[in-house]
Motif scaffolding. Structure first.
Motif, PDB file in Angstrom:
ATOM      1  N   LEU A 292     -58.576  49.294  47.676  1.00  0.00           N
ATOM      2  CA  LEU A 292     -59.725  49.841  47.494  1.00  0.00           C
ATOM      3  C   LEU A 292     -59.973  49.952  46.187  1.00  0.00           C
ATOM      4  CD1 LEU A 292     -59.698  53.143  49.755  1.00  0.00           C
ATOM      5  CD2 LEU A 292     -60.748  51.001  50.423  1.00  0.00           C
ATOM      6  N   LYS A 293     -59.133  50.193  45.260  1.00  0.00           N
ATOM      7  CA  LYS A 293     -59.754  50.615  43.798  1.00  0.00           C
ATOM      8  C   LYS A 293     -59.964  49.203  43.291  1.00  0.00           C
ATOM      9  CE  LYS A 293     -57.499  51.602  39.291  1.00  0.00           C
ATOM     10  NZ  LYS A 293     -56.091  51.832  38.761  1.00  0.00           N
ATOM     11  N   GLU A 294     -59.083  48.018  43.798  1.00  0.00           N
ATOM     12  CA  GLU A 294     -59.551  46.906  43.093  1.00  0.00           C
ATOM     13  C   GLU A 294     -60.640  45.945  43.894  1.00  0.00           C
ATOM     14  OE1 GLU A 294     -56.068  44.680  42.512  1.00  0.00           O
ATOM     15  OE2 GLU A 294     -55.127  46.187  41.371  1.00  0.00           O
ATOM     16  N   LYS A 295     -61.313  46.665  44.682  1.00  0.00           N
ATOM     17  CA  LYS A 295     -62.198  45.949  45.787  1.00  0.00           C
ATOM     18  C   LYS A 295     -61.805  44.751  46.433  1.00  0.00           C
ATOM     19  CE  LYS A 295     -65.079  49.054  43.559  1.00  0.00           C
ATOM     20  NZ  LYS A 295     -65.306  50.301  44.421  1.00  0.00           N
ATOM     21  N   ARG A 296     -60.564  44.703  46.937  1.00  0.00           N
ATOM     22  CA  ARG A 296     -59.941  43.568  47.620  1.00  0.00           C
ATOM     23  C   ARG A 296     -60.405  43.826  49.043  1.00  0.00           C
ATOM     24  NH1 ARG A 296     -57.221  39.969  44.226  1.00  0.00           N
ATOM     25  NH2 ARG A 296     -56.457  41.405  42.446  1.00  0.00           N
ATOM     26  N   VAL A 297     -60.705  44.867  49.766  1.00  0.00           N
ATOM     27  CA  VAL A 297     -61.287  45.135  51.003  1.00  0.00           C
ATOM     28  C   VAL A 297     -62.523  45.936  51.038  1.00  0.00           C
ATOM     29  CG1 VAL A 297     -59.132  44.715  52.080  1.00  0.00           C
ATOM     30  CG2 VAL A 297     -59.658  46.895  51.536  1.00  0.00           C
ATOM     31  N   ASP A 298     -63.220  45.773  52.004  1.00  0.00           N
ATOM     32  CA  ASP A 298     -64.422  46.517  52.220  1.00  0.00           C
ATOM     33  C   ASP A 298     -64.527  47.140  53.338  1.00  0.00           C
ATOM     34  OD1 ASP A 298     -67.112  47.372  52.016  1.00  0.00           O
ATOM     35  OD2 ASP A 298     -68.091  45.739  52.340  1.00  0.00           O
ATOM     36  N   VAL A 299     -64.377  48.485  53.363  1.00  0.00           N
ATOM     37  CA  VAL A 299     -64.261  49.342  54.542  1.00  0.00           C
ATOM     38  C   VAL A 299     -65.658  50.210  54.633  1.00  0.00           C
ATOM     39  CG1 VAL A 299     -61.624  49.391  54.324  1.00  0.00           C
ATOM     40  CG2 VAL A 299     -63.145  51.490  53.343  1.00  0.00           C
ATOM     41  N   ARG A 300     -66.425  49.799  53.794  1.00  0.00           N
ATOM     42  CA  ARG A 300     -67.759  50.599  54.099  1.00  0.00           C
ATOM     43  C   ARG A 300     -68.497  50.542  55.265  1.00  0.00           C
ATOM     44  NH1 ARG A 300     -71.127  48.011  49.135  1.00  0.00           N
ATOM     45  NH2 ARG A 300     -69.873  46.195  49.961  1.00  0.00           N
ATOM     46  N   PRO A 301     -68.308  49.541  56.044  1.00  0.00           N
ATOM     47  CA  PRO A 301     -68.816  49.536  57.466  1.00  0.00           C
ATOM     48  C   PRO A 301     -68.218  50.527  58.396  1.00  0.00           C
ATOM     49  CG  PRO A 301     -68.264  47.240  56.816  1.00  0.00           C
ATOM     50  CD  PRO A 301     -67.814  48.048  55.927  1.00  0.00           C
ATOM     51  N   PHE A 302     -66.934  51.158  58.109  1.00  0.00           N
ATOM     52  CA  PHE A 302     -66.297  52.066  58.954  1.00  0.00           C
ATOM     53  C   PHE A 302     -66.648  53.310  58.825  1.00  0.00           C
ATOM     54  CE2 PHE A 302     -62.800  48.601  58.315  1.00  0.00           C
ATOM     55  CZ  PHE A 302     -63.533  47.813  59.212  1.00  0.00           C
ATOM     56  N   ILE A 303     -67.509  53.852  57.571  1.00  0.00           N
ATOM     57  CA  ILE A 303     -67.690  55.102  57.008  1.00  0.00           C
ATOM     58  C   ILE A 303     -69.093  55.229  57.215  1.00  0.00           C
ATOM     59  CG2 ILE A 303     -65.514  55.184  55.852  1.00  0.00           C
ATOM     60  CD1 ILE A 303     -67.372  54.852  53.199  1.00  0.00           C
ATOM     61  N   LYS A 304     -69.897  54.705  57.840  1.00  0.00           N
ATOM     62  CA  LYS A 304     -71.313  55.063  57.994  1.00  0.00           C
ATOM     63  C   LYS A 304     -71.729  56.229  58.855  1.00  0.00           C
ATOM     64  CE  LYS A 304     -72.722  50.405  57.464  1.00  0.00           C
ATOM     65  NZ  LYS A 304     -73.267  49.099  57.986  1.00  0.00           N
ATOM     66  N   ASP A 305     -70.585  56.612  59.961  1.00  0.00           N
ATOM     67  CA  ASP A 305     -70.818  57.646  61.076  1.00  0.00           C
ATOM     68  C   ASP A 305     -69.896  58.944  60.583  1.00  0.00           C
ATOM     69  OD1 ASP A 305     -71.722  58.974  63.063  1.00  0.00           O
ATOM     70  OD2 ASP A 305     -71.006  57.502  64.634  1.00  0.00           O
ATOM     71  N   ILE A 306     -70.668  59.679  59.932  1.00  0.00           N
ATOM     72  CA  ILE A 306     -69.945  61.007  59.292  1.00  0.00           C
ATOM     73  C   ILE A 306     -70.498  62.236  60.066  1.00  0.00           C
ATOM     74  CG2 ILE A 306     -69.710  62.462  57.168  1.00  0.00           C
ATOM     75  CD1 ILE A 306     -70.104  59.838  55.576  1.00  0.00           C
ATOM     76  N   VAL A 307     -69.819  63.164  60.526  1.00  0.00           N
ATOM     77  CA  VAL A 307     -70.129  64.342  61.422  1.00  0.00           C
ATOM     78  C   VAL A 307     -69.442  65.675  60.759  1.00  0.00           C
ATOM     79  CG1 VAL A 307     -70.157  62.999  63.441  1.00  0.00           C
ATOM     80  CG2 VAL A 307     -68.253  64.133  62.952  1.00  0.00           C
ATOM     81  N   ASP A 308     -70.161  66.612  60.765  1.00  0.00           N
ATOM     82  CA  ASP A 308     -69.673  67.880  60.104  1.00  0.00           C
ATOM     83  C   ASP A 308     -68.810  68.269  61.128  1.00  0.00           C
ATOM     84  OD1 ASP A 308     -71.175  67.884  57.874  1.00  0.00           O
ATOM     85  OD2 ASP A 308     -73.024  68.787  59.102  1.00  0.00           O
ATOM     86  N   PHE A 309     -67.833  69.229  60.269  1.00  0.00           N
ATOM     87  CA  PHE A 309     -66.589  69.580  61.023  1.00  0.00           C
ATOM     88  C   PHE A 309     -66.950  70.405  62.365  1.00  0.00           C
ATOM     89  CE2 PHE A 309     -63.506  72.972  61.844  1.00  0.00           C
ATOM     90  CZ  PHE A 309     -62.286  72.436  61.922  1.00  0.00           C
ATOM     91  N   GLU A 310     -68.119  71.144  62.285  1.00  0.00           N
ATOM     92  CA  GLU A 310     -68.399  72.274  63.436  1.00  0.00           C
ATOM     93  C   GLU A 310     -68.946  71.363  64.664  1.00  0.00           C
ATOM     94  OE1 GLU A 310     -67.908  75.291  63.789  1.00  0.00           O
ATOM     95  OE2 GLU A 310     -67.207  75.612  61.764  1.00  0.00           O
ATOM     96  N   GLU A 311     -69.494  70.060  64.337  1.00  0.00           N
ATOM     97  CA  GLU A 311     -70.132  69.084  65.245  1.00  0.00           C
ATOM     98  C   GLU A 311     -69.001  68.142  65.857  1.00  0.00           C
ATOM     99  OE1 GLU A 311     -73.090  67.112  63.137  1.00  0.00           O
ATOM    100  OE2 GLU A 311     -74.483  68.973  62.904  1.00  0.00           O
ATOM    101  N   ALA A 312     -67.641  68.261  65.257  1.00  0.00           N
ATOM    102  CA  ALA A 312     -66.914  67.042  65.845  1.00  0.00           C
ATOM    103  C   ALA A 312     -66.711  67.269  67.372  1.00  0.00           C
ATOM    104  CB  ALA A 312     -65.490  67.485  64.924  1.00  0.00           C
ATOM    105  N   PRO A 313     -66.564  68.566  67.900  1.00  0.00           N
ATOM    106  CA  PRO A 313     -66.125  68.338  69.300  1.00  0.00           C
ATOM    107  C   PRO A 313     -67.004  67.606  70.115  1.00  0.00           C
ATOM    108  CG  PRO A 313     -65.524  70.458  68.516  1.00  0.00           C
ATOM    109  CD  PRO A 313     -66.306  69.782  67.298  1.00  0.00           C
ATOM    110  N   LEU A 314     -68.525  67.495  69.991  1.00  0.00           N
ATOM    111  CA  LEU A 314     -69.267  67.176  70.558  1.00  0.00           C
ATOM    112  C   LEU A 314     -69.028  65.437  70.381  1.00  0.00           C
ATOM    113  CD1 LEU A 314     -71.635  66.843  72.361  1.00  0.00           C
ATOM    114  CD2 LEU A 314     -73.400  66.993  70.211  1.00  0.00           C
TER     115      LEU A 314
END
Length: 334
Positions: A292-314
Motif C-alpha cells: 500500500l505504501k509503495e502504491k503497488r496494489v490498488d484496493v480502493r475499489p474495495f473500500i467504497k462501501d462504508i457503514v457505521d458501527f450501529e448500522e452493521a447488523p442490517l
C-alpha cells in the motif's frame, strides 16, 4: 465496550467487558477505527450460529491507546493494522499481541489498512503456490480475496489469468489490464496461447461451495507437475487419474501464514526466528502495508462501501439474504 456477534442466525451488538493489558506486556490496546467484513468467512459463521454465539471479524485497524511494557515498535497515538481472531474482531477496542499488528505509515489510507487480514491471506496463498518470476498463475473466483491475489500476483510480475462467472467482477480487474474472463472457454484459450500449450504453473481456487467441479477442471489447466492451490472453502476432491497423469501437486493455503492458530506465536506473542521462518502471518501483514505504501496494489475499489458501527447488523443481514453483491464492507467506529 460494544462488539458485534452472530447469535441464532442474527447479527447483534452486545456490551462486553473492556480488555486490559494486565499481565500482557507484549500486547497493545487499540481503539478501532475501521474493520473489514469478510463475507465468505463471516456469513458461514452466521449460518452456523443456531443456539450459539460467535464473535465476528478478523481484520481491522485503529489507534494505539496503551502499550505493554515490552512494546518498543509503536507508541500511544500510532495507527496499526491488525489481523487474527480471537484478538481481532468487530469490537470497539482490541487487545492484540505484537506478532499480529503492523504500524500504518502516514501515507497509507487507514481504510485500506483495515483490509490487512485479507491482504495477508492473499499474500500467503501466493507463497504457497511457490511461483517463480514469469510463471503463469490462474486465479479462479474473484471475490475480494481472489481480486487481491490477482492484483498482488500482477504486481509481482507473474503472468496472471483470472476467471469468475460474474462479469462485473471480471471487469474490475480488466480496468487494471489484468487478463480476466467470465467464460471458461475464453480462459482456457488464453491459458493455451500464453503458455504455448504447456498449461499454467498454478491454479489458485478462491471459490466457495464445498464440492466444486473446478477441482476436476483445474487439473486440465495446469502443466505437468503444476500445482492446484486451495484457498477457498472447497473440499479437496481431486480425481486420481488426472492428478497421476499430470503428477500434479495439491497444496492448501491456510489463513495468513505460519503462526496462525499457534498459541505460542499468537497468545504468548513469541515470534518465530526470522532466519528460519521468513514469512509469518505478522510479516505478511507488514508486507501488505508495504504494498500500500509503495502504491503497488490498488484496493480502493474495495473500500467504497462504508457503514457505521450501529448500522452493521442490517448490512450483515443484506449480505446473508443475498440482497447485496458487494465484495466487502468496512465498518466505521466513532
Amino acid at each position: 465496550m460494544k462488539r458485534i456477534v452472530a447469535h441464532n442466525k442474527k447479527v447483534e451488538i452486545i456490551e462486553d467487558q473492556m480488555p486490559t493489558l494486565d499481565g500482557k506486556p507484549s500486547y497493545v490496546l487499540i481503539k478501532t477505527m475501521y474493520s473489514a467484513i469478510s463475507p465468505g468467512t463471516e456469513l458461514s459463521l452466521l449460518a452456523a450460529s443456531e443456539n450459539k454465539q460467535f464473535h465476528l471479524g478478523y481484520s481491522a485497524m485503529g489507534e494505539v491507546v496503551e502499550c505493554g511494557s515490552d512494546i518498543t515498535d509503536v507508541k500511544k497515538g500510532d495507527l496499526v493494522a491488525c489481523y487474527g481472531a480471537p484478538y481481532v474482531h468487530h469490537d470497539e477496542y482490541l487487545l492484540v499481541p505484537k506478532t499480529l499488528y503492523a504500524k500504518v505509515p502516514d501515507s497509507v489510507d487507514p481504510k485500506e489498512a483495515a483490509l490487512c487480514g485479507l491482504g495477508a491471506i492473499a499474500i500467503h496463498a501466493l507463497r504457497i503456490a511457490n511461483l517463480q518470476f514469469g510463471e503463469t498463475a490462474v486465479i479462479v473466483g474473484l471475490g475480494v480475496l481472489g481480486q487481491l491475489i490477482a492484483k498482488i500476483a500482477n504486481a509481482a510480475a507473474y503472468n496472471v489469468i483470472a476467471y469468475d462467472l460474474s462479469k462485473s467482477r471480471v471487469d474490475m480487474l480488466k480496468e487494471e489490464k489484468i487478463t480476466s474472463f467470465s467464460s471458461v472457454e475464453d480462459m482456457e484459450e488464453a491459458i493455451h496461447l500464453e503458455t504455448n500449450g504447456q498449461g499454467a504453473d498454478a491454479v489458485l481456487l478462491c471459490t466457495g461451495g464445498k464440492r466444486s467441479p473446478l477441482t476436476h477442471e483445474c487439473l486440465k489447466w495446469i502443466r505437468t507437475k503444476g500445482k492446484a492451490v486451495i484457498v477457498g472453502d472447497i473440499e479437496p476432491d481431486f480425481p486420481r487419474d488426472l492428478m497421476f497423469a499430470k503428477e500434479a501437486e495439491l497444496r492448501i493455503s491456510r489463513a495468513g501464514g505460519p503462526g496462525r492458530y499457534d498459541k505460542v506465536y499468537e497468545k504468548e506473542a513469541i515470534d518465530y526466528p526470522y532466519e528460519y521462518v521468513r514469512w509469518t502471518e505478522g510479516r505478511n501483514v507488514y508486507e501488505y502495508i508495504r504494498l500500500l505504501k509503495e502504491k503497488r496494489v490498488d484496493v480502493r475499489p474495495f473500500i467504497k462501501d462504508i457503514v457505521d458501527f450501529e448500522e452493521a447488523p442490517l448490512e450483515f443481514e443484506k449480505l446473508f439474504e443475498k440482497e447485496s453483491a458487494t465484495l466487502t464492507k468496512l465498518i466505521r467506529y466513532q
